[in-house]
Design an enzyme around this catalytic site. Structure first.
Site, short mmCIF file in Angstrom:
data_model
loop_
_atom_site.label_atom_id
_atom_site.label_comp_id
_atom_site.label_asym_id
_atom_site.label_seq_id
_atom_site.Cartn_x
_atom_site.Cartn_y
_atom_site.Cartn_z
NE ARG A 15 -66.89 -52.01 -26.49
CZ ARG A 15 -67.14 -51.27 -27.57
NH1 ARG A 15 -66.18 -50.52 -28.10
NH2 ARG A 15 -68.35 -51.26 -28.11
CG ASN A 63 -72.39 -51.32 -39.23
OD1 ASN A 63 -71.46 -51.95 -38.76
ND2 ASN A 63 -72.92 -50.29 -38.60
CG HIS A 111 -69.08 -44.20 -31.58
ND1 HIS A 111 -68.87 -44.23 -30.22
CD2 HIS A 111 -69.54 -45.44 -31.91
CE1 HIS A 111 -69.18 -45.42 -29.74
NE2 HIS A 111 -69.59 -46.18 -30.74
NE ARG A 163 -69.17 -48.42 -37.22
CZ ARG A 163 -69.40 -48.99 -36.05
NH1 ARG A 163 -70.12 -50.09 -35.98
NH2 ARG A 163 -68.91 -48.47 -34.95
CD GLU A 187 -73.13 -45.32 -36.72
OE1 GLU A 187 -72.02 -45.32 -36.17
OE2 GLU A 187 -74.03 -46.16 -36.47
#
Length: 393
Positions: free
Chosen positions: A239, A8, A179, A91, A377
């Site tokens: 963000r 990742n 996500h 990912r 994940e």
């Protein structure tokens, strides 16, 4: 032993895990990351029991960028003995309109995924770089792309289209959601832990430096706070979250900002960092006595509560809210403040369970089940990778 490597890669960190494979079962053997790339690089890894395997720091110039981090990490991984690499799972944040499931990577796919870089500039280029390097160094090892957008691809067109001419939707300008690997893992855990709740109306709040929420009905994604890019929805570390498109037009047409300057503002200088002027890290803000930090936290909580209402409307009510990811799992104060704004839904928090980070943090009288479920994940990616490389042709 046979093993799967999960990678990742981000702009300032390279996370990796190794899972052994025996009779179709995955067991985590190594967990590590090289973070602080270009600033204070540090390589850390531990074994299955959490015992340290390496703790090494570097000078900034020794690991100035992601390629250097990949090289350092690869050299250390090669020193590990006893692993026979079956495949590498990655990912990949954006799969665009064409990829709704984990996919074996070839050069054509890699080139296609590179065209989505402008839709996820913080992630996509960094996700793809280690894939390219691995293909050059060891082309015989299969690599699998696992997409953060895939979990949301069953959305009906009504939910994923914008109010633009439909030709734009056909071109791929639509709400994707992100996500997804985290949501997919948590949804699976809910089916294991509380199948009756999982079959109902559930909101999962993935709250971290990147933050979003997803509404599920019977375990399937029905709506998400993120859209075409990972800028939409909740305010995040750097963000802004939901933003009137007219603001962007104003910045360009009235303030004379270039597209590049606006992109830098929205991806790197907004969110908690922009509001507080202090930090993009919620831990720093919670520890600060500066009123700007308090305001940024208040804004985050307020927008989370608003979006819970929006998502509850999408699925016709709410049976359970699940907190996950860095903030969701580790900030009881934030959980408490968000739930306080959910009193109108009949949500009632158990303060002691919340402080302890228990699985169930709601009271018996609460009309909404409140839960904390750690996400994983990397295990999700390893599982997808194993299934794909062992599938019967």
């Amino acid at each position: 032993m046979d093993a799967i490597l999960v990678v990742n890669a981000g702009s300032s960190s390279l996370k990796f895990q190794i899972f052994s494979v025996f009779q179709g079962t995955l067991t985590r053997q190594v967990r590590g990351q090289l973070d602080g790339i270009g600033q204070r690089p540090r390589l850390r890894a531990s074994d299955a029991k959490g015992s340290p395997l390496i703790e090494m720091t570097f000078q900034r110039e020794e690991v100035p960028d992601l390629p250097a981090a990949i090289d350092r990490t690869r050299n250390w991984l090669r020193s590990l003995e006893g692993f026979s690499l079956l495949a590498i799972g990655h990912r990949v944040v954006h799969g665009g309109p064409d990829y709704a499931a984990p996919t074996v990577i070839d050069h054509a796919l890699l080139d296609k995924l590179a065209t989505y870089a402008e839709l996820a500039p913080l992630h996509q280029p960094n996700n793809l770089l280690p894939i390219r390097l691995a293909m050059d160094i060891n082309p015989d090892v299969p690599q699998i792309a696992c997409f953060d957008t895939a979990f949301h691809r069953n959305h009906p067109q009504l939910a994923d289209c914008y109010a633009l001419p439909l030709a734009f939707h056909a071109e791929g300008i639509r709400r994707y959601g992100f996500h997804g690997l985290s949501y997919e893992f948590v949804a699976g855990r809910l089916r294991e832990l509380m199948p009756e709740r999982a079959a109902g109306r559930v909101i999962i709040a993935h709250l971290g430096s990147g933050a979003s929420m997803c509404a599920l009905l019977n375990g399937r994604s029905m709506e998400s706070t993120m859209g075409f890019t990972a800028l939409d929805g909740l305010p995040m570390g750097t963000r802004p979250g939901q933003l009137d498109p007219g603001v962007v037009l104003h910045l360009i047409m009235q303030k004379g900002m270039s597209a590049e300057a606006v992109s830098k503002l929205l991806y790197h200088e907004a969110g908690l960092k922009g509001l507080s002027g202090i930090s993009n890290d919620m831990r720093d803000l919670l520890a600060s006595k500066d009123p700007r930090a308090a305001f940024a936290i208040d804004h985050f909580v307020y927008r989370c509560a608003l979006n819970i209402g929006l998502l509850a409307a999408a699925v016709g009510g709410l049976d359970a809210l699940v907190f996950t990811a860095g903030i969701g799992e580790n900030a009881p104060e934030l959980r408490e403040r968000i739930v306080r704004r959910m009193a109108w839904l009949g949500a009632e928090l158990d303060p002691e369970a919340n402080q302890a980070g228990s699985l169930l943090i709601s009271t018996p009288a609460s009309q909404v089940g409140l839960y904390v479920v750690p996400t994983d994940e990397e295990l999700m990616i390893a599982g997808h990778t194993l299934r794909l490389i062992t599938a019967t042709p």
